[in-house]
Design a protein around this motif. Structure first.
Motif, short mmCIF file in Angstrom:
data_model
loop_
_atom_site.label_atom_id
_atom_site.label_comp_id
_atom_site.label_asym_id
_atom_site.label_seq_id
_atom_site.Cartn_x
_atom_site.Cartn_y
_atom_site.Cartn_z
N ASP A 59 -23.35 -9.64 16.74
CA ASP A 59 -24.49 -10.31 16.12
C ASP A 59 -24.09 -11.15 14.90
OD1 ASP A 59 -26.40 -9.35 17.96
OD2 ASP A 59 -26.54 -7.45 16.89
N CYS A 60 -23.00 -11.90 15.07
CA CYS A 60 -22.60 -12.83 14.01
C CYS A 60 -23.51 -14.06 14.06
CB CYS A 60 -21.14 -13.26 14.19
SG CYS A 60 -19.96 -11.89 14.16
N ILE A 61 -24.24 -14.31 13.00
CA ILE A 61 -25.18 -15.44 12.98
C ILE A 61 -24.42 -16.73 12.69
CG2 ILE A 61 -27.22 -16.40 11.87
CD1 ILE A 61 -28.07 -13.57 11.15
N HIS A 65 -29.81 -23.48 10.06
CA HIS A 65 -30.60 -23.82 8.88
C HIS A 65 -29.89 -23.31 7.63
CE1 HIS A 65 -33.93 -24.80 11.59
NE2 HIS A 65 -33.62 -23.68 12.23
N ALA A 66 -30.18 -23.91 6.50
CA ALA A 66 -29.53 -23.56 5.23
C ALA A 66 -30.25 -22.36 4.59
CB ALA A 66 -29.53 -24.75 4.29
N TYR A 67 -29.99 -21.19 5.13
CA TYR A 67 -30.62 -19.98 4.60
C TYR A 67 -30.00 -19.62 3.24
CZ TYR A 67 -32.17 -19.43 9.45
OH TYR A 67 -32.74 -19.64 10.68
N PRO A 68 -30.75 -18.96 2.37
CA PRO A 68 -30.21 -18.60 1.05
C PRO A 68 -29.12 -17.53 1.12
CG PRO A 68 -32.42 -17.69 1.37
CD PRO A 68 -32.18 -18.63 2.51
N PHE A 69 -29.02 -16.82 2.23
CA PHE A 69 -28.03 -15.74 2.33
C PHE A 69 -26.72 -16.20 2.96
CE2 PHE A 69 -31.15 -15.42 5.82
CZ PHE A 69 -30.34 -15.67 6.93
N LEU A 70 -26.53 -17.49 3.18
CA LEU A 70 -25.28 -17.96 3.77
C LEU A 70 -24.13 -17.81 2.77
CD1 LEU A 70 -26.34 -21.25 5.61
CD2 LEU A 70 -26.37 -18.90 6.45
N GLY A 75 -21.68 -24.15 6.75
CA GLY A 75 -22.34 -25.26 7.41
C GLY A 75 -23.55 -24.80 8.21
N THR A 76 -24.29 -25.76 8.73
CA THR A 76 -25.50 -25.41 9.49
C THR A 76 -25.46 -26.03 10.89
OG1 THR A 76 -26.64 -27.29 8.46
CG2 THR A 76 -26.92 -25.12 7.44
N ASP A 77 -24.27 -26.17 11.44
CA ASP A 77 -24.11 -26.62 12.82
C ASP A 77 -23.51 -25.46 13.60
OD1 ASP A 77 -23.54 -27.69 15.27
OD2 ASP A 77 -22.48 -29.45 14.51
N PRO A 78 -24.34 -24.66 14.27
CA PRO A 78 -23.81 -23.47 14.95
C PRO A 78 -22.82 -23.82 16.05
CG PRO A 78 -26.08 -23.89 15.61
CD PRO A 78 -25.80 -24.80 14.46
N TRP A 79 -22.99 -24.99 16.66
CA TRP A 79 -22.10 -25.36 17.77
C TRP A 79 -20.72 -25.72 17.26
CZ3 TRP A 79 -24.03 -23.83 22.14
CH2 TRP A 79 -25.43 -23.73 22.26
N GLN A 118 -31.98 -16.32 20.43
CA GLN A 118 -32.92 -15.23 20.70
C GLN A 118 -34.22 -15.27 19.92
OE1 GLN A 118 -30.18 -12.03 19.66
NE2 GLN A 118 -31.17 -11.74 17.67
N ASP A 119 -34.39 -16.20 18.99
CA ASP A 119 -35.61 -16.14 18.20
C ASP A 119 -36.26 -17.51 17.98
OD1 ASP A 119 -33.78 -17.22 16.47
OD2 ASP A 119 -33.63 -15.44 15.19
N GLY A 120 -35.85 -18.52 18.72
CA GLY A 120 -36.48 -19.82 18.61
C GLY A 120 -36.11 -20.63 17.39
N THR A 121 -35.13 -20.17 16.61
CA THR A 121 -34.73 -20.88 15.38
C THR A 121 -33.59 -21.86 15.63
OG1 THR A 121 -33.14 -19.17 14.81
CG2 THR A 121 -35.39 -18.90 13.97
N ASN A 122 -33.01 -21.83 16.82
CA ASN A 122 -31.81 -22.59 17.17
C ASN A 122 -30.54 -22.00 16.59
OD1 ASN A 122 -33.33 -24.47 18.66
ND2 ASN A 122 -33.68 -25.73 16.83
N ASP A 123 -30.65 -20.88 15.87
CA ASP A 123 -29.46 -20.16 15.43
C ASP A 123 -28.78 -19.56 16.66
OD1 ASP A 123 -30.18 -20.64 12.78
OD2 ASP A 123 -31.24 -18.71 12.60
N LEU A 124 -27.46 -19.45 16.60
CA LEU A 124 -26.72 -18.73 17.63
C LEU A 124 -26.34 -17.36 17.10
CD1 LEU A 124 -24.26 -21.46 19.02
CD2 LEU A 124 -26.46 -20.71 19.97
#
Length: 246
Positions: A59-61, A65-70, A75-79, A118-124
């Motif tokens: 479950d490595c995110i 998106h630029a979350y405050p916990f990064l 970066g914010t390009d999961p691909w 898994q949650d519609g956020t486009n995060d992988l």
């Protein structure tokens, strides 16, 4: 203390810090214990060397998106993260896997990456499986002859002819001689075979030739201090010549 999990490709100076530290990780340090059943004795356990570590970071995110916990600089390009991990896995690239603030620092290979949305956020969300890597010892190829010549072994020691060994941190010449010849006291002759003036002073990264026992330099090649140690014994509170002591 926040942990940062890093993959480093040392040869290229390329580094990937996971943008979000997983909730947990594990790394095993295990010995290979072999069980042999012996008639009338039952099961006996024997040490078979050290097992290679392996683990899966789950479950490595890889964020979109630029979350405050990064982690800082994430970066914010999961691909882009996924592509780099897949490139390393496909190429069999040896990496350093490190966890900040801990002793975890191991050479590894990426066995595979499984990812999902898994949650519609486009995060992988990625599961990254890694296996510890150990560099095989490189034999020295003979100048002439077939490749099978490399596998010939000395009948008395089992030592492969033309073998080399790269010194690792914590090694001693005594331990290397014991490993390959079963006799640590041959360290001085092994040192002489490699033009090492002091068998007690070796460094990580040095590469030594491990010749068959019958090709080691003779005892006369020992430094004077080693010859004295060989020829004397401690008897009744004093050092005496072994010949006289006998």
């Amino acid at each position: 203390m926040i942990r940062y999990i890093t993959f480093l490709e040392e040869a290229a100076g390329r580094e990937l810090v996971l943008p979000v530290t997983p909730a947990g990780y594990e790394w095993a340090h295990e010995a290979a214990i072999e069980t042999v059943r012996v008639d009338q004795l039952g099961d006996l356990n024997f040490f078979g060397g050290r097992r290679m570590g392996s683990t899966t970071l789950r479950d490595c995110i890889l964020p979109a998106h630029a979350y405050p916990f990064l982690t800082p600089g994430a970066g914010t390009d999961p691909w882009a993260y996924l592509e780099q991990l897949e490139r390393w896995a496909d190429a069999g690239t040896v990496l350093r896997w490190m966890v900040s603030g801990t002793p975890v620092n191991a050479a590894v290979l990426l066995e595979g990456v499984t990812y999902r949305e898994q949650d519609g956020t486009n995060d992988l969300y990625a599961d990254i499986t890694i296996r510890q890597y150990r560099r095989p010892e490189t034999p020295v190829l003979p100048a002439q002859g077939s490749a099978s010549d490399v596998l010939s072994r000395d009948s008395s020691t089992g030592t492969a002819t033309g073998k080399t060994y790269q010194v690792q941190a914590g090694d001693t010449m005594w331990a290397i001689a014991r490993r390959y010849y079963g006799n640590g006291s041959l360290c001085w002759r092994l040192a002489a075979a490699n033009d090492v003036p002091n068998a007690d002073l070796i460094y990580p990264g040095q590469v030594f030739t491990i010749p068959p026992l019958d090709q080691l330099p003779g005892a006369e090649a020992l430094p004077s201090s080693a010859q004295v140690a060989r020829d004397t014994a401690y008897v009744d509170g004093a050092w005496v010549d072994k010949g006289a002591a006998g």
